[in-house]
Design a protein around this motif. Structure first.
Motif, PDB file in Angstrom:
ATOM      1  N   ALA A  61       3.160  13.046  -6.280  1.00 45.92           N
ATOM      2  CA  ALA A  61       3.046  11.448  -5.373  1.00 45.92           C
ATOM      3  C   ALA A  61       2.644  11.834  -4.214  1.00 45.92           C
ATOM      4  CB  ALA A  61       4.577  11.088  -5.143  1.00 45.92           C
ATOM      5  N   ALA A  62       1.600  10.735  -3.352  1.00 46.21           N
ATOM      6  CA  ALA A  62       1.083  10.657  -1.928  1.00 46.21           C
ATOM      7  C   ALA A  62       1.884   9.195  -1.242  1.00 46.21           C
ATOM      8  CB  ALA A  62      -0.153  10.572  -2.405  1.00 46.21           C
ATOM      9  N   VAL A  63       2.042   9.159   0.091  1.00 45.16           N
ATOM     10  CA  VAL A  63       1.564   8.544   0.442  1.00 45.16           C
ATOM     11  C   VAL A  63       1.091   8.384   1.945  1.00 45.16           C
ATOM     12  CG1 VAL A  63       2.879   6.687   2.452  1.00 45.16           C
ATOM     13  CG2 VAL A  63       3.776   7.382   0.047  1.00 45.16           C
ATOM     14  N   PHE A  64      -0.329   7.258   1.944  1.00 48.52           N
ATOM     15  CA  PHE A  64      -1.377   7.804   3.179  1.00 48.52           C
ATOM     16  C   PHE A  64      -0.787   6.363   4.439  1.00 48.52           C
ATOM     17  CE2 PHE A  64      -3.712   8.997  -0.868  1.00 48.52           C
ATOM     18  CZ  PHE A  64      -3.947  10.188  -0.801  1.00 48.52           C
ATOM     19  N   PHE A  65      -0.604   6.937   5.936  1.00 51.20           N
ATOM     20  CA  PHE A  65      -0.123   5.771   6.443  1.00 51.20           C
ATOM     21  C   PHE A  65      -0.689   6.671   7.662  1.00 51.20           C
ATOM     22  CE2 PHE A  65       2.225   9.938   6.010  1.00 51.20           C
ATOM     23  CZ  PHE A  65       3.026  10.122   7.194  1.00 51.20           C
ATOM     24  N   TYR A  66      -0.559   5.935   8.526  1.00 48.74           N
ATOM     25  CA  TYR A  66      -1.866   6.549  10.201  1.00 48.74           C
ATOM     26  C   TYR A  66      -0.032   7.059  11.067  1.00 48.74           C
ATOM     27  CZ  TYR A  66      -5.262   4.149   9.129  1.00 48.74           C
ATOM     28  OH  TYR A  66      -6.856   3.060   8.821  1.00 48.74           O
ATOM     29  N   LEU A  67      -0.582   7.374  12.012  1.00 43.36           N
ATOM     30  CA  LEU A  67       0.725   8.186  12.888  1.00 43.36           C
ATOM     31  C   LEU A  67      -0.470   8.223  14.628  1.00 43.36           C
ATOM     32  CD1 LEU A  67       3.514   8.801  13.897  1.00 43.36           C
ATOM     33  CD2 LEU A  67       2.542  11.577  12.971  1.00 43.36           C
ATOM     34  N   ASP A  68       0.216   7.035  15.269  1.00 41.29           N
ATOM     35  CA  ASP A  68      -0.596   7.794  16.618  1.00 41.29           C
ATOM     36  C   ASP A  68       0.413   8.650  17.466  1.00 41.29           C
ATOM     37  OD1 ASP A  68      -1.751   5.504  16.311  1.00 41.29           O
ATOM     38  OD2 ASP A  68      -0.278   3.634  17.059  1.00 41.29           O
ATOM     39  N   PHE A  69      -0.564   9.403  17.956  1.00 42.46           N
ATOM     40  CA  PHE A  69       0.388  10.836  19.625  1.00 42.46           C
ATOM     41  C   PHE A  69      -0.269   9.680  20.580  1.00 42.46           C
ATOM     42  CE2 PHE A  69      -0.439  12.662  14.810  1.00 42.46           C
ATOM     43  CZ  PHE A  69       0.535  14.017  15.288  1.00 42.46           C
ATOM     44  N   ASN A  70       1.334  10.555  21.649  1.00 43.59           N
ATOM     45  CA  ASN A  70       0.609  10.335  22.939  1.00 43.59           C
ATOM     46  C   ASN A  70      -0.373  11.046  23.188  1.00 43.59           C
ATOM     47  OD1 ASN A  70       2.652   7.565  23.111  1.00 43.59           O
ATOM     48  ND2 ASN A  70       4.448   9.286  22.861  1.00 43.59           N
ATOM     49  N   GLU A  71      -0.784   9.813  24.934  1.00 39.77           N
ATOM     50  CA  GLU A  71      -1.479  11.449  26.049  1.00 39.77           C
ATOM     51  C   GLU A  71      -0.728  13.292  25.673  1.00 39.77           C
ATOM     52  OE1 GLU A  71      -1.985   9.969  29.276  1.00 39.77           O
ATOM     53  OE2 GLU A  71      -3.139   7.943  28.869  1.00 39.77           O
ATOM     54  N   ASP A  72       0.317  13.396  26.006  1.00 32.33           N
ATOM     55  CA  ASP A  72       0.826  14.548  25.938  1.00 32.33           C
ATOM     56  C   ASP A  72       0.900  15.142  24.323  1.00 32.33           C
ATOM     57  OD1 ASP A  72       2.909  13.235  24.910  1.00 32.33           O
ATOM     58  OD2 ASP A  72       4.150  13.798  25.880  1.00 32.33           O
ATOM     59  N   GLY A  73       0.918  14.469  23.422  1.00 31.79           N
ATOM     60  CA  GLY A  73       0.217  15.282  21.930  1.00 31.79           C
ATOM     61  C   GLY A  73       2.197  14.997  21.299  1.00 31.79           C
ATOM     62  N   SER A  74       2.564  13.964  21.849  1.00 31.77           N
ATOM     63  CA  SER A  74       3.975  13.874  21.219  1.00 31.77           C
ATOM     64  C   SER A  74       3.756  12.819  20.214  1.00 31.77           C
ATOM     65  CB  SER A  74       4.925  14.103  22.133  1.00 31.77           C
ATOM     66  OG  SER A  74       4.710  12.772  22.690  1.00 31.77           O
ATOM     67  N   ALA A  75       4.017  12.495  19.404  1.00 26.48           N
ATOM     68  CA  ALA A  75       4.471  11.412  18.413  1.00 26.48           C
ATOM     69  C   ALA A  75       4.614  10.399  18.683  1.00 26.48           C
ATOM     70  CB  ALA A  75       4.828  11.931  16.723  1.00 26.48           C
ATOM     71  N   ASP A  76       4.891   9.443  18.260  1.00 25.88           N
ATOM     72  CA  ASP A  76       5.212   7.940  18.435  1.00 25.88           C
ATOM     73  C   ASP A  76       6.384   7.619  18.136  1.00 25.88           C
ATOM     74  OD1 ASP A  76       5.598   5.422  19.621  1.00 25.88           O
ATOM     75  OD2 ASP A  76       3.888   4.137  17.741  1.00 25.88           O
ATOM     76  N   THR A  90       6.455   2.861  -5.703  1.00 24.08           N
ATOM     77  CA  THR A  90       4.974   2.327  -6.267  1.00 24.08           C
ATOM     78  C   THR A  90       4.888   2.378  -6.486  1.00 24.08           C
ATOM     79  OG1 THR A  90       2.572   2.893  -4.626  1.00 24.08           O
ATOM     80  CG2 THR A  90       4.032   4.236  -4.813  1.00 24.08           C
ATOM     81  N   GLY A  91       3.610   2.428  -7.376  1.00 21.08           N
ATOM     82  CA  GLY A  91       2.640   1.772  -8.210  1.00 21.08           C
ATOM     83  C   GLY A  91       2.382   3.428  -8.992  1.00 21.08           C
ATOM     84  N   ARG A  92       1.384   3.046 -10.446  1.00 21.38           N
ATOM     85  CA  ARG A  92       0.731   4.425 -10.568  1.00 21.38           C
ATOM     86  C   ARG A  92      -0.317   4.440  -9.941  1.00 21.38           C
ATOM     87  NH1 ARG A  92       1.954   5.591 -17.228  1.00 21.38           N
ATOM     88  NH2 ARG A  92       4.577   5.760 -16.548  1.00 21.38           N
ATOM     89  N   GLY A  93      -1.040   5.905  -9.873  1.00 17.96           N
ATOM     90  CA  GLY A  93      -2.413   6.243  -9.231  1.00 17.96           C
ATOM     91  C   GLY A  93      -3.546   7.089 -10.491  1.00 17.96           C
ATOM     92  N   GLY A  99      -0.376  13.983 -14.656  1.00 11.88           N
ATOM     93  CA  GLY A  99      -0.213  13.071 -15.341  1.00 11.88           C
ATOM     94  C   GLY A  99      -0.867  12.426 -13.921  1.00 11.88           C
ATOM     95  N   PRO A 100       0.101  11.196 -13.690  1.00 16.93           N
ATOM     96  CA  PRO A 100      -0.853   9.458 -13.336  1.00 16.93           C
ATOM     97  C   PRO A 100       0.472   9.804 -11.941  1.00 16.93           C
ATOM     98  CG  PRO A 100      -0.357   9.181 -15.233  1.00 16.93           C
ATOM     99  CD  PRO A 100      -0.301  10.188 -14.714  1.00 16.93           C
ATOM    100  N   ILE A 101      -0.308  10.261 -10.869  1.00 15.10           N
ATOM    101  CA  ILE A 101       0.362  10.121  -9.288  1.00 15.10           C
ATOM    102  C   ILE A 101       1.676   8.650  -9.136  1.00 15.10           C
ATOM    103  CG2 ILE A 101      -0.417  12.115  -8.680  1.00 15.10           C
ATOM    104  CD1 ILE A 101      -2.057  10.216  -6.777  1.00 15.10           C
ATOM    105  N   ARG A 102       2.336   9.168  -7.971  1.00 15.89           N
ATOM    106  CA  ARG A 102       3.172   7.261  -8.102  1.00 15.89           C
ATOM    107  C   ARG A 102       1.901   7.594  -6.255  1.00 15.89           C
ATOM    108  NH1 ARG A 102       7.145   9.694  -9.370  1.00 15.89           N
ATOM    109  NH2 ARG A 102       8.166  10.321  -7.437  1.00 15.89           N
ATOM    110  N   LEU A 103       1.424   5.941  -6.117  1.00 21.92           N
ATOM    111  CA  LEU A 103       0.650   6.225  -4.962  1.00 21.92           C
ATOM    112  C   LEU A 103       0.291   4.691  -4.173  1.00 21.92           C
ATOM    113  CD1 LEU A 103      -2.196   6.817  -3.519  1.00 21.92           C
ATOM    114  CD2 LEU A 103      -3.189   5.959  -5.060  1.00 21.92           C
ATOM    115  N   ALA A 104       0.974   4.573  -3.056  1.00 23.81           N
ATOM    116  CA  ALA A 104       0.988   4.092  -1.820  1.00 23.81           C
ATOM    117  C   ALA A 104       0.012   3.855  -1.070  1.00 23.81           C
ATOM    118  CB  ALA A 104       2.140   4.352  -1.147  1.00 23.81           C
ATOM    119  N   CYS A 105      -0.499   3.130  -0.249  1.00 20.16           N
ATOM    120  CA  CYS A 105      -1.758   2.773   0.095  1.00 20.16           C
ATOM    121  C   CYS A 105      -1.965   1.383   0.774  1.00 20.16           C
ATOM    122  CB  CYS A 105      -2.935   3.754   0.085  1.00 20.16           C
ATOM    123  SG  CYS A 105      -3.263   2.378  -1.795  1.00 20.16           S
TER     124      CYS A 105
END
Length: 453
Positions: A61-76, A90-93, A99-105
């Motif tokens: 399975a795979a999930v593709f997402f965004y992640l913002d970082f602050n000016e000091d390098g810490s996560a949002d 999620t559905g198939r990819g 075999g077909p993976i589960r893909l979320a994008c």
């Protein structure tokens, strides 16, 4: 008892060059809790992929997402996406080996309000994010335990001998073969469906990129046009202000000249009053007054003429700048028209590259195949192009076409009407002669007599 294989959760970070960092999910949770920071990602929005890996280093399975970082390098600290829930719902990819993976994008998100926080992986031949994930996981730089597939051995005491009459089970073998064929057909259908889904995802990505490029170009053109219009309006306003200032200066000059004239009249009256006392003194005073008045008027006139000339120069400069801007607008419009024409030529070149041929029918020349480099010449004058193909002049070809469509005499009678005597049709333009092939015998002989005389 057989132990069910375990899956491992991992998180991989992407940059323009590909996968730049990978970590296990507990390390990712520690980063979200602020225990550790990522200075190399400071003040950036990173593209991240959450993956589930089985014991044979295969992605499930795979999930593709965004992640913002602050000016000091810490996560949002406000980031909160249920990755595990998305991976399960999620559905198939595409198939990455297990075999077909589960893909979320972004284009395939089971929960609509999380769609804006996801991104679509590129699936082109030169840049495929799923292939990057598969190859990176196979390297096993995370040090995962790999479980090799070992065939199970059946103990000897569990082996049983079937009855002799069941050794040759033709029906069972036939049924097994049928089941295997159905299974293979079902696998082929699943693979075809996965391929179609993968291509649809790729097409959706390309459509989004095209829409983004079109929007960016339209915004840029609108900004440039707005800037030019704003500059032109500003220059027109400045020109109007300068013209109003010149008019004000001219009115002031007229008022001052009128004031000088009034002062002159008053002084003239005073001079006439002084004439009774002393003519000589009056004459001297009058001369002095005239000279002083002339100097003052000359100085004032020179000063205002200088101001008017300065304003005229500024006005001329503004007019010249306005004309230059108008020329630039016309040039931009010409460039736009040229780009539109070039886009049409590009379409013709693309069609020619796909094997499309351009053909036109002309009498006498038949069906002409027009090469792409002759298309402009053919569009300018199709009749001249067909005449050249028949090795005759344009005039001869045009009159032959009229003769071919209506083989009658074209001579004019004394009454002003056309002769219209039926003639033999000349099938080829090269055998057609003006004045002979399109005239009857009587008018042809008259034409020869006139020519001889």
């Amino acid at each position: 008892m057989q132990i069910k294989p375990q899956t491992v959760e991992a998180v991989l970070f992407f940059n323009d060059g590909g996968v730049c960092k990978e970590m296990l999910y507990p390390e990712f949770e520690a980063m979200l809790d602020g225990v550790v920071s990522m200075p190399e990602f400071a003040d950036q929005q990173m593209r991240v992929a959450y993956v589930l890996i089985n014991t044979r280093l295969q992605i499930r399975a795979a999930v593709f997402f965004y992640l913002d970082f602050n000016e000091d390098g810490s996560a949002d600290s406000g980031w909160n996406i249920p990755l595990r829930n998305l991976a399960e719902r999620t559905g198939r990819g595409p198939d990455l080996g297990a075999g077909p993976i589960r893909l979320a994008c972004r284009s395939q998100c089971p929960v609509s309000w999380y769609q804006m926080h996801l991104w679509d992986p590129e699936l082109t031949q030169s840049r495929n994010h799923l292939v990057m994930l598969r190859d990176r996981i196979r390297r096993n730089q995370l040090g995962l335990l790999v479980e090799e597939e070992i065939p199970q051995v059946v103990p000897a005491e569990r082996l049983q001998m079937v009855a002799e009459d069941a050794w040759y089970a033709a029906d069972s073998a036939k049924q097994a073969a049928t089941e295997r064929a159905e299974k293979r057909e079902q696998e082929q259908r699943l693979k075809a469906a996965q391929l179609i889904k993968q291509q649809r995802l790729r097409i959706a990505n390309l459509e989004q990129q095209r829409e983004a490029d079109i929007t960016r170009l339209r915004d840029l053109a609108a900004q440039q046009q707005a800037r030019l219009l704003e500059e032109a309006a500003q220059l027109r306003q400045e020109l109007l202000d300068k013209e109003q200032l010149v008019e004000q200066l001219r009115s002031q000059l007229a008022e001052q000249a009128e004031g000088f004239q009034k002062n002159r009249e008053e002084m003239s009256q005073q001079l006439r009053a002084l004439e009774h006392n002393s003519r000589a003194e009056a004459q001297a005073s009058q001369a002095q007054f005239n000279e002083e008045l002339r100097r003052q008027i000359a100085a004032a006139v020179a000063e205002y003429k200088e101001q008017v000339s300065i304003r005229d120069v500024e006005l001329a400069y503004r007019n010249e700048l306005d004309s230059q801007l108008q020329q630039e607008i016309e040039q931009l419009q010409k460039q736009r028209d040229a780009l539109i024409e070039q886009s049409g030529e590009q379409v013709l070149k693309r069609l020619s590259g796909l094997g499309v041929t351009f053909m036109a029918y002309h009498p006498g020349a038949g069906h002409l195949t027009i090469p792409l480099h002759d298309m402009a010449r053919y569009q300018q004058n199709p009749l001249a192009y067909a005449a050249a193909k028949c090795a005759v002049s344009e005039e001869q070809y045009g009159q032959w076409v009229q003769h071919y469509q209506q083989p009658t005499c074209v001579a004019t009678l004394s009454s002003g009407e056309r002769c219209n005597m039926p003639l033999d049709k000349v099938e080829a333009p090269s055998r057609f002669f003006i004045g002979e092939s399109n005239c009857c015998a009587r008018h042809r002989a008259q034409d020869r007599l006139r020519t001889g005389s």
